[in-house]
Design a protein around this motif. Structure first.
Motif, mmCIF file in Angstrom:
data_model
loop_
_atom_site.group_PDB
_atom_site.id
_atom_site.type_symbol
_atom_site.label_atom_id
_atom_site.label_comp_id
_atom_site.label_asym_id
_atom_site.label_seq_id
_atom_site.Cartn_x
_atom_site.Cartn_y
_atom_site.Cartn_z
ATOM 1 N N VAL A 115 65.685 -52.791 32.795
ATOM 2 C CA VAL A 115 66.404 -51.427 33.532
ATOM 3 C C VAL A 115 66.846 -50.631 32.573
ATOM 4 O O VAL A 115 66.714 -49.238 32.747
ATOM 5 N N SER A 116 67.408 -50.998 31.704
ATOM 6 C CA SER A 116 67.998 -49.916 30.758
ATOM 7 C C SER A 116 66.825 -49.249 29.855
ATOM 8 O O SER A 116 67.320 -48.196 29.543
ATOM 9 N N GLN A 117 65.823 -49.428 30.040
ATOM 10 C CA GLN A 117 64.554 -48.818 29.308
ATOM 11 C C GLN A 117 64.049 -47.698 30.189
ATOM 12 O O GLN A 117 63.329 -46.789 29.961
ATOM 13 N N LEU A 118 64.538 -47.771 31.588
ATOM 14 C CA LEU A 118 64.006 -46.614 32.620
ATOM 15 C C LEU A 118 64.875 -45.393 32.522
ATOM 16 O O LEU A 118 66.237 -45.053 32.325
ATOM 17 N N ALA A 119 64.213 -44.118 32.635
ATOM 18 C CA ALA A 119 64.812 -43.165 33.046
ATOM 19 C C ALA A 119 65.371 -43.021 34.542
ATOM 20 O O ALA A 119 64.992 -43.791 35.415
ATOM 21 N N THR A 120 66.177 -42.269 34.745
ATOM 22 C CA THR A 120 66.879 -42.076 36.123
ATOM 23 C C THR A 120 65.889 -41.755 36.963
ATOM 24 O O THR A 120 64.745 -40.930 36.716
ATOM 25 N N GLY A 121 65.556 -42.523 38.094
ATOM 26 C CA GLY A 121 64.768 -42.462 39.186
ATOM 27 C C GLY A 121 63.336 -43.237 38.649
ATOM 28 O O GLY A 121 62.382 -43.355 39.302
ATOM 29 N N GLY A 122 63.349 -43.991 37.529
ATOM 30 C CA GLY A 122 62.305 -45.057 37.113
ATOM 31 C C GLY A 122 62.201 -46.249 37.831
ATOM 32 O O GLY A 122 63.242 -46.418 38.535
ATOM 33 N N VAL A 123 61.030 -46.710 37.749
ATOM 34 C CA VAL A 123 60.870 -47.889 38.408
ATOM 35 C C VAL A 123 60.424 -49.072 37.670
ATOM 36 O O VAL A 123 59.781 -49.006 36.910
ATOM 37 N N LEU A 124 61.212 -50.117 38.014
ATOM 38 C CA LEU A 124 60.977 -51.529 37.319
ATOM 39 C C LEU A 124 60.146 -52.243 38.627
ATOM 40 O O LEU A 124 60.638 -52.697 39.542
ATOM 41 N N GLY A 174 72.207 -51.081 39.105
ATOM 42 C CA GLY A 174 72.229 -49.562 39.529
ATOM 43 C C GLY A 174 70.947 -49.290 40.121
ATOM 44 O O GLY A 174 70.656 -47.990 40.092
ATOM 45 N N CYS A 175 70.448 -50.389 40.767
ATOM 46 C CA CYS A 175 68.893 -49.913 41.386
ATOM 47 C C CYS A 175 68.979 -50.062 43.058
ATOM 48 O O CYS A 175 69.673 -50.986 43.529
ATOM 49 N N GLU A 176 67.924 -49.343 43.667
ATOM 50 C CA GLU A 176 67.667 -49.361 45.051
ATOM 51 C C GLU A 176 66.720 -50.567 44.871
ATOM 52 O O GLU A 176 65.584 -50.349 44.181
ATOM 53 N N VAL A 177 66.550 -51.749 45.820
ATOM 54 C CA VAL A 177 65.721 -52.716 45.556
ATOM 55 C C VAL A 177 65.022 -53.079 46.705
ATOM 56 O O VAL A 177 65.249 -53.032 47.933
ATOM 57 N N ASP A 178 63.485 -53.261 46.516
ATOM 58 C CA ASP A 178 62.816 -53.928 47.527
ATOM 59 C C ASP A 178 62.137 -55.038 46.974
ATOM 60 O O ASP A 178 61.418 -55.201 45.905
ATOM 61 N N ILE A 179 62.285 -56.157 47.780
ATOM 62 C CA ILE A 179 61.723 -57.349 47.361
ATOM 63 C C ILE A 179 61.273 -58.288 48.697
ATOM 64 O O ILE A 179 61.634 -58.169 49.604
ATOM 65 N N TRP A 180 59.974 -58.892 48.356
ATOM 66 C CA TRP A 180 59.118 -59.511 49.078
ATOM 67 C C TRP A 180 58.483 -60.743 48.454
ATOM 68 O O TRP A 180 58.428 -60.673 47.256
ATOM 69 N N ARG A 181 58.264 -61.557 49.241
ATOM 70 C CA ARG A 181 57.376 -62.708 48.809
ATOM 71 C C ARG A 181 55.984 -62.910 49.755
ATOM 72 O O ARG A 181 55.983 -62.714 50.880
ATOM 73 N N THR A 182 54.993 -63.068 49.032
ATOM 74 C CA THR A 182 53.723 -63.079 49.566
ATOM 75 C C THR A 182 52.911 -64.592 49.024
ATOM 76 O O THR A 182 52.993 -65.050 47.918
ATOM 77 N N THR A 183 52.267 -65.241 49.991
ATOM 78 C CA THR A 183 51.626 -66.546 49.798
ATOM 79 C C THR A 183 50.001 -66.037 49.803
ATOM 80 O O THR A 183 49.626 -65.777 50.866
ATOM 81 N N TYR A 184 49.413 -66.142 48.799
ATOM 82 C CA TYR A 184 47.880 -65.941 48.833
ATOM 83 C C TYR A 184 47.134 -67.350 49.018
ATOM 84 O O TYR A 184 47.628 -68.298 48.436
ATOM 85 N N TYR A 185 45.988 -67.364 49.692
ATOM 86 C CA TYR A 185 45.209 -68.392 49.699
ATOM 87 C C TYR A 185 43.906 -68.201 49.381
ATOM 88 O O TYR A 185 43.243 -67.853 49.856
#
Length: 258
Positions: A117-126, A179-190
């Protein structure tokens, strides 16, 4: 451990690239000038990034010289660097730091993720995607074979196995505290595979590598034969004769707030 095999890795490139595409689809920064692909491999994910942001400086980072060689041939207009993700320092703040199926090989995520995260610019995305399949039969059976009397003296199953991922809540809290806004999800592929042997071919490029690393060629064949016998029961043939490989993956998109 032996060098990564780009040819073997690319055997299932379409299946490996699908989650990379789906991760990319959830990234929407307004301006992208600097993008880094962590653990870029042979460049399949890097190519997606270069196509998405053709005017950006796209850098692929990997520890494998063989993987980087293939990536450079594939994408001569991109920049490729041989380095360890854990000690990587961006030359300039990044708008996108992208890690498709790479960070699961590294431990101590509680320290690694804040570093990224420290490598990101403000507004950057990890943006992160990691296989979350250690409890699937494909991986449980690796450990089971490695701990049998035949193999326990030749393979340290605990050392060979990847570290279990943190919980979803732990990752969420970790990134929020950064200091991030986070979207997190899990998907199972078959994934539809021709047979149990195809599952072995898939995993020889990734999850099986540490288990085979201490074995000579003859021992590797014997280990894989034992493993194959267990896979036949765990992955029965479907109506068309093919088998389904369940493959859970964890996704995270964290935007660094100002």
């Amino acid at each position: 451990m032996k060098e990564w095999d780009p040819v073997l890795y690319r055997k299932f490139e379409a299946e490996r690239t699908r989650p990379a595409r789906e991760l990319l689809a959830r990234i929407s920064p307004e301006q992208v000038e600097q993008v880094t692909d962590l653990g870029c491999g042979p460049g399949n994910s890097t190519e997606l990034l270069a196509d998405a942001w053709p005017l950006a400086q796209v850098t692929g980072l990997d520890s494998s010289a063989a993987m980087l060689s293939q990536a450079s041939e594939r994408l001569p207009h991109c920049r490729f660097v041989q380095a360890d993700i854990r000690s990587w320092q961006a030359d300039v703040p990044q708008q996108v730091v992208y890690a498709n199926a790479s960070l699961q090989w590294l431990d101590n995520h509680a320290s690694l993720f804040p570093h990224l995260v420290s490598q990101l610019a403000t507004g950057g995305v990890l943006a992160i995607q990691m296989p979350d399949n250690l409890n699937e039969p494909s991986h449980q059976l690796m450990r089971e074979v490695a701990t049998t009397e035949r193999w326990r003296s030749r393979i340290n199953a605990a050392a060979a196995e990847r570290t279990q991922l943190l919980s979803t809540g732990e990752y969420y809290n970790l990134l929020v505290k950064c200091g991030c806004e986070v979207d997190i999800w899990r998907t199972t592929y078959y994934h539809v595979m021709a047979d149990a042997q195809a599952i072995i071919s898939w995993l020889q490029a990734t999850g099986l590598r540490p288990f085979l690393a201490t074995l000579d060629a003859s021992e590797q064949r014997a280990f894989l034969s034992d493993y194959h016998q267990l896979l036949l029961t765990a992955y029965p043939a479907q109506a068309d004769g093919q088998v389904l490989l369940a493959f859970p993956r964890l996704f995270m998109v964290a935007v660094k707030k100002g």
